[in-house]
Design an enzyme around this catalytic site. Structure first.
Site, PDB file in Angstrom:
ATOM      1  N   HIS A  21       0.808  -1.220   0.000  1.00  0.00           N
ATOM      2  CA  HIS A  21       0.000   0.000   0.000  1.00  0.00           C
ATOM      3  C   HIS A  21       0.841   1.270   0.000  1.00  0.00           C
ATOM      4  O   HIS A  21       0.357   2.326   0.392  1.00  0.00           O
ATOM      5  CB  HIS A  21      -0.964  -0.014   1.194  1.00  0.00           C
ATOM      6  CG  HIS A  21      -1.981  -1.120   1.121  1.00  0.00           C
ATOM      7  ND1 HIS A  21      -2.685  -1.594   2.199  1.00  0.00           N
ATOM      8  CD2 HIS A  21      -2.421  -1.845   0.049  1.00  0.00           C
ATOM      9  CE1 HIS A  21      -3.512  -2.554   1.820  1.00  0.00           C
ATOM     10  NE2 HIS A  21      -3.358  -2.739   0.517  1.00  0.00           N
ATOM     11  N   ASN A  61      -2.219 -13.452  15.553  1.00  0.00           N
ATOM     12  CA  ASN A  61      -3.146 -12.332  15.726  1.00  0.00           C
ATOM     13  C   ASN A  61      -3.683 -12.388  17.149  1.00  0.00           C
ATOM     14  O   ASN A  61      -3.627 -13.431  17.794  1.00  0.00           O
ATOM     15  CB  ASN A  61      -4.306 -12.443  14.720  1.00  0.00           C
ATOM     16  CG  ASN A  61      -4.995 -11.096  14.475  1.00  0.00           C
ATOM     17  OD1 ASN A  61      -5.447 -10.442  15.397  1.00  0.00           O
ATOM     18  ND2 ASN A  61      -5.058 -10.701  13.210  1.00  0.00           N
TER      19      ASN A  61
END
Ligand code: BJW
Length: 269
Positions: free
Chosen positions: A131, A224
């Site tokens: 990104h 996570n």
């Protein structure tokens, strides 16, 4: 008989099948897909969930080309704030472990959705920034790219041609660079093991990368603090802060004799 290894991370113990650890030890090609969660322990906020950026800010105004066209000053004020915050932040144990991984495995890449530059600061060299980067600006007229080390001083920054510069990041509705997508897809397809660390894995095309690894026969290991869509197909999900889990897991791998045999020339430096 299925052997089980106990992985200890802070106050938790995880049962990890020994065959799985063995596949990680023998992997010659490895990658890590990271998201905002990997930088959370450096004090950089995530986007979604409690305390996330999108709870406080409207992504339509700040992370779309339309928002920038309407109010470049507002968008730049937000990016300048984040540049200041990211400049102050330090790589955490998860970033440092990912850097150690690159030193130990000859074919290793980081595929990051983050724009904060923390993997480079931690020492990684092979990084695909999906990104873009907050440390680059791009002219909206001729696409000239400028690299910067410090937060912008003037808002909005201008190109030599007089046109406005924008952050060289990928906003919603914008395509990722085709070169970046090709390289990330190649890495994902070639990975014997992909670690998916600190991402909600809901933003595409990045979220498709572990699926490419899985469909190509590679192992997917998720780290996570909570379950995500990846949990449904990951070979292993380790739930807890990346800064605890990743160093503990990697130590378990590196300390083994078989890893040393498979990677006899490590560490590189
Ligand atoms: C921890 C932790 C700890 C916390 N330890 N873990 C429907 C279907 C499919 C696609 C679409 C769709 N509708 C729209 C789309 C497309 C869209 C998309 O995917 N939207 C989804 C939301 C549905 N995608 C795009 O628009 C992309 N472009 C595109 O598709 O182009 C197509 C095109 C082709 C041709 C012409 C034109 C267009 C572009 C996406 C760009 C995303 N941009 C942002 C901003 C970047 C710049 C900036 O930062 O300022 O990227 S948005 C934001 O989300 C940012 C992130 O990189 C990205 C992903 O977020 P991430 O990193 O996963 O963070 P969080 O907060 O979501 O999750 C953090 C995780 O960490 C959580 O799971 C926590 O539990 C965990 N965690 N602490 C371990 N200590």
């Amino acid at each position: 008989m299925r052997l089980i290894m106990h992985l200890r991370a802070r106050d938790r113990v995880f049962d990890v099948p020994d065959e799985l650890l063995d596949r990680v030890r023998k992997a010659s090609s490895m990658s890590v897909l990271t998201g905002a969660g990997v930088s959370a322990e450096s004090g950089i906020p995530t986007f979604r969930g409690a305390g996330g950026i999108w709870e406080k800010y409207d992504y339509r105004k700040l992370a779309t080309a339309e928002g920038f066209r309407e109010d470049p000053r507002l968008v730049w004020e937000w990016y300048q704030l984040r540049q200041i915050e990211m400049k102050k932040a330090q790589p955490n144990p998860a970033h440092r472990t990912i850097s150690e991984m690159e030193q130990s495995v000859s074919d290793f890449s980081v595929l990051t959705q983050n724009i904060d530059g923390m993997h480079r600061r931690a020492g990684n060299k092979r990084i695909v920034e999906l990104h873009g980067s907050i440390w680059r600006m791009r002219c909206i007229r001729d696409n000239t790219v400028f690299e910067i080390d410090d937060p912008v001083a003037e808002i909005p920054p201008l190109c030599q041609c007089g046109s406005v510069l924008r952050p060289d990041v990928v906003w919603f509705g914008e395509p990722l660079s085709p070169h970046v997508v090709d390289e990330a897809s190649r890495v994902a397809g070639a990975s014997d093991v992909m670690f998916v660390v600190g991402t909600s894995a809901i933003v595409y095309p990045a979220a498709a990368l572990p699926i490419i690894t899985k469909n190509s026969g590679g192992l997917v290991i998720e780290v996570n603090v909570e379950p995500t869509d990846v949990s449904s197909y990951a070979d292993l999900s380790l739930f807890g802060p990346a800064g605890d889990i990743l160093p503990a897991f990697w130590n378990t791998i590196v300390r083994s004799e078989s890893f040393m045999k498979e990677h006899p020339f490590i560490p590189k430096r």
